[in-house]
Design a protein around this motif. Sequence first.
Motif, PDB file in Angstrom:
ATOM      1  N   SER A  16      22.282 -20.018  23.200  1.00 61.06           N
ATOM      2  CA  SER A  16      21.466 -21.201  22.945  1.00 61.06           C
ATOM      3  C   SER A  16      21.900 -22.356  23.838  1.00 61.06           C
ATOM      4  O   SER A  16      23.081 -22.589  24.054  1.00 61.06           O
ATOM      5  N   THR A  17      20.900 -23.075  24.358  1.00 65.73           N
ATOM      6  CA  THR A  17      21.186 -24.238  25.178  1.00 65.73           C
ATOM      7  C   THR A  17      20.655 -25.511  24.514  1.00 65.73           C
ATOM      8  O   THR A  17      20.415 -26.503  25.182  1.00 65.73           O
ATOM      9  N   LEU A  18      20.466 -25.460  23.202  1.00 65.64           N
ATOM     10  CA  LEU A  18      19.956 -26.612  22.471  1.00 65.64           C
ATOM     11  C   LEU A  18      21.037 -27.675  22.308  1.00 65.64           C
ATOM     12  O   LEU A  18      22.194 -27.364  22.043  1.00 65.64           O
ATOM     13  N   ALA A  19      20.613 -28.916  22.445  1.00 69.27           N
ATOM     14  CA  ALA A  19      21.513 -30.020  22.144  1.00 69.27           C
ATOM     15  C   ALA A  19      21.652 -30.106  20.629  1.00 69.27           C
ATOM     16  O   ALA A  19      20.749 -29.707  19.886  1.00 69.27           O
ATOM     17  N   SER A  20      22.761 -30.621  20.149  1.00 68.63           N
ATOM     18  CA  SER A  20      23.018 -30.637  18.705  1.00 68.63           C
ATOM     19  C   SER A  20      21.945 -31.391  17.927  1.00 68.63           C
ATOM     20  O   SER A  20      21.648 -31.045  16.789  1.00 68.63           O
ATOM     21  N   GLU A  21      21.328 -32.413  18.529  1.00 66.77           N
ATOM     22  CA  GLU A  21      20.280 -33.150  17.813  1.00 66.77           C
ATOM     23  C   GLU A  21      18.962 -32.370  17.744  1.00 66.77           C
ATOM     24  O   GLU A  21      18.093 -32.693  16.952  1.00 66.77           O
ATOM     25  N   GLU A  22      18.804 -31.326  18.575  1.00 62.85           N
ATOM     26  CA  GLU A  22      17.594 -30.513  18.556  1.00 62.85           C
ATOM     27  C   GLU A  22      17.659 -29.391  17.528  1.00 62.85           C
ATOM     28  O   GLU A  22      16.637 -28.824  17.157  1.00 62.85           O
ATOM     29  N   VAL A  23      18.843 -29.059  17.065  1.00 58.98           N
ATOM     30  CA  VAL A  23      19.029 -27.919  16.164  1.00 58.98           C
ATOM     31  C   VAL A  23      18.229 -28.053  14.866  1.00 58.98           C
ATOM     32  O   VAL A  23      17.543 -27.098  14.473  1.00 58.98           O
ATOM     33  N   PRO A  24      18.243 -29.192  14.169  1.00 64.11           N
ATOM     34  CA  PRO A  24      17.460 -29.287  12.925  1.00 64.11           C
ATOM     35  C   PRO A  24      15.957 -29.074  13.151  1.00 64.11           C
ATOM     36  O   PRO A  24      15.296 -28.399  12.363  1.00 64.11           O
ATOM     37  N   HIS A  25      15.427 -29.615  14.238  1.00 59.75           N
ATOM     38  CA  HIS A  25      14.001 -29.434  14.549  1.00 59.75           C
ATOM     39  C   HIS A  25      13.700 -27.964  14.815  1.00 59.75           C
ATOM     40  O   HIS A  25      12.706 -27.426  14.339  1.00 59.75           O
ATOM     41  N   TYR A  26      14.559 -27.320  15.579  1.00 62.29           N
ATOM     42  CA  TYR A  26      14.397 -25.903  15.883  1.00 62.29           C
ATOM     43  C   TYR A  26      14.442 -25.072  14.594  1.00 62.29           C
ATOM     44  O   TYR A  26      13.642 -24.164  14.402  1.00 62.29           O
ATOM     45  N   GLN A  27      15.354 -25.389  13.699  1.00 65.61           N
ATOM     46  CA  GLN A  27      15.469 -24.667  12.427  1.00 65.61           C
ATOM     47  C   GLN A  27      14.214 -24.860  11.580  1.00 65.61           C
ATOM     48  O   GLN A  27      13.739 -23.921  10.949  1.00 65.61           O
ATOM     49  N   GLU A  28      13.658 -26.060  11.571  1.00 65.60           N
ATOM     50  CA  GLU A  28      12.410 -26.314  10.834  1.00 65.60           C
ATOM     51  C   GLU A  28      11.273 -25.466  11.392  1.00 65.60           C
ATOM     52  O   GLU A  28      10.473 -24.909  10.628  1.00 65.60           O
ATOM     53  N   GLU A  29      11.182 -25.360  12.713  1.00 61.58           N
ATOM     54  CA  GLU A  29      10.154 -24.531  13.339  1.00 61.58           C
ATOM     55  C   GLU A  29      10.336 -23.069  12.949  1.00 61.58           C
ATOM     56  O   GLU A  29       9.364 -22.372  12.654  1.00 61.58           O
ATOM     57  N   ARG A  30      11.569 -22.592  12.971  1.00 62.32           N
ATOM     58  CA  ARG A  30      11.844 -21.199  12.594  1.00 62.32           C
ATOM     59  C   ARG A  30      11.483 -20.938  11.140  1.00 62.32           C
ATOM     60  O   ARG A  30      10.907 -19.902  10.809  1.00 62.32           O
ATOM     61  N   ASP A  31      11.816 -21.880  10.260  1.00 62.72           N
ATOM     62  CA  ASP A  31      11.495 -21.716   8.843  1.00 62.72           C
ATOM     63  C   ASP A  31       9.992 -21.687   8.615  1.00 62.72           C
ATOM     64  O   ASP A  31       9.484 -20.867   7.841  1.00 62.72           O
ATOM     65  N   ALA A  32       9.245 -22.562   9.284  1.00 61.92           N
ATOM     66  CA  ALA A  32       7.784 -22.588   9.158  1.00 61.92           C
ATOM     67  C   ALA A  32       7.183 -21.287   9.678  1.00 61.92           C
ATOM     68  O   ALA A  32       6.252 -20.728   9.065  1.00 61.92           O
ATOM     69  N   PHE A  33       7.718 -20.784  10.779  1.00 59.89           N
ATOM     70  CA  PHE A  33       7.250 -19.515  11.341  1.00 59.89           C
ATOM     71  C   PHE A  33       7.501 -18.370  10.356  1.00 59.89           C
ATOM     72  O   PHE A  33       6.634 -17.530  10.125  1.00 59.89           O
ATOM     73  N   ALA A  34       8.677 -18.348   9.765  1.00 64.35           N
ATOM     74  CA  ALA A  34       9.020 -17.300   8.800  1.00 64.35           C
ATOM     75  C   ALA A  34       8.093 -17.328   7.595  1.00 64.35           C
ATOM     76  O   ALA A  34       7.688 -16.274   7.094  1.00 64.35           O
ATOM     77  N   ILE A  35       7.736 -18.516   7.133  1.00 61.28           N
ATOM     78  CA  ILE A  35       6.825 -18.638   5.988  1.00 61.28           C
ATOM     79  C   ILE A  35       5.454 -18.077   6.342  1.00 61.28           C
ATOM     80  O   ILE A  35       4.839 -17.354   5.540  1.00 61.28           O
ATOM     81  N   LYS A  36       4.961 -18.369   7.546  1.00 60.01           N
ATOM     82  CA  LYS A  36       3.653 -17.843   7.974  1.00 60.01           C
ATOM     83  C   LYS A  36       3.687 -16.318   8.063  1.00 60.01           C
ATOM     84  O   LYS A  36       2.766 -15.643   7.621  1.00 60.01           O
TER      85      LYS A  36
END
Length: 105
Positions: A16-36
């Motif tokens: 992963s090359t995400l900056a630490s401040e991007e991690v929560p946003h990325y996790q939210e996207e993954r969670d929304a994708f998993a729900i779909k």
Amino acid sequence: MTQVSHPRRTRIIQASTLASEEVPHYQEERDAFAIKCRAVFERLRPTLIETHYNWHIAIDPKTEQYLIDPTFLGITQKIHDAYGNTNEVKLTIFRLNDTGTCGRL
């Protein structure tokens, strides 16, 4: 004493090359994708579980298209055949059983 040389190990997935401040946003996207994906799986499971119990199913939540195969290697090969080497494809693999669980990667 003889030194044992091991072949160099390579990662299957890039680090992963995400900056630490991007991690929560990325996790939210993954969670929304998993729900779909889970919602599509729950709609498909009743019709497929009888004839394909314990098979693997890969679901694209945008199109609701899916691939099924009895083995994990088979489903990954079907994904590769259908989508090629693109990184743009986002699918989730489930197992057609009571829980949908097929293990963790």
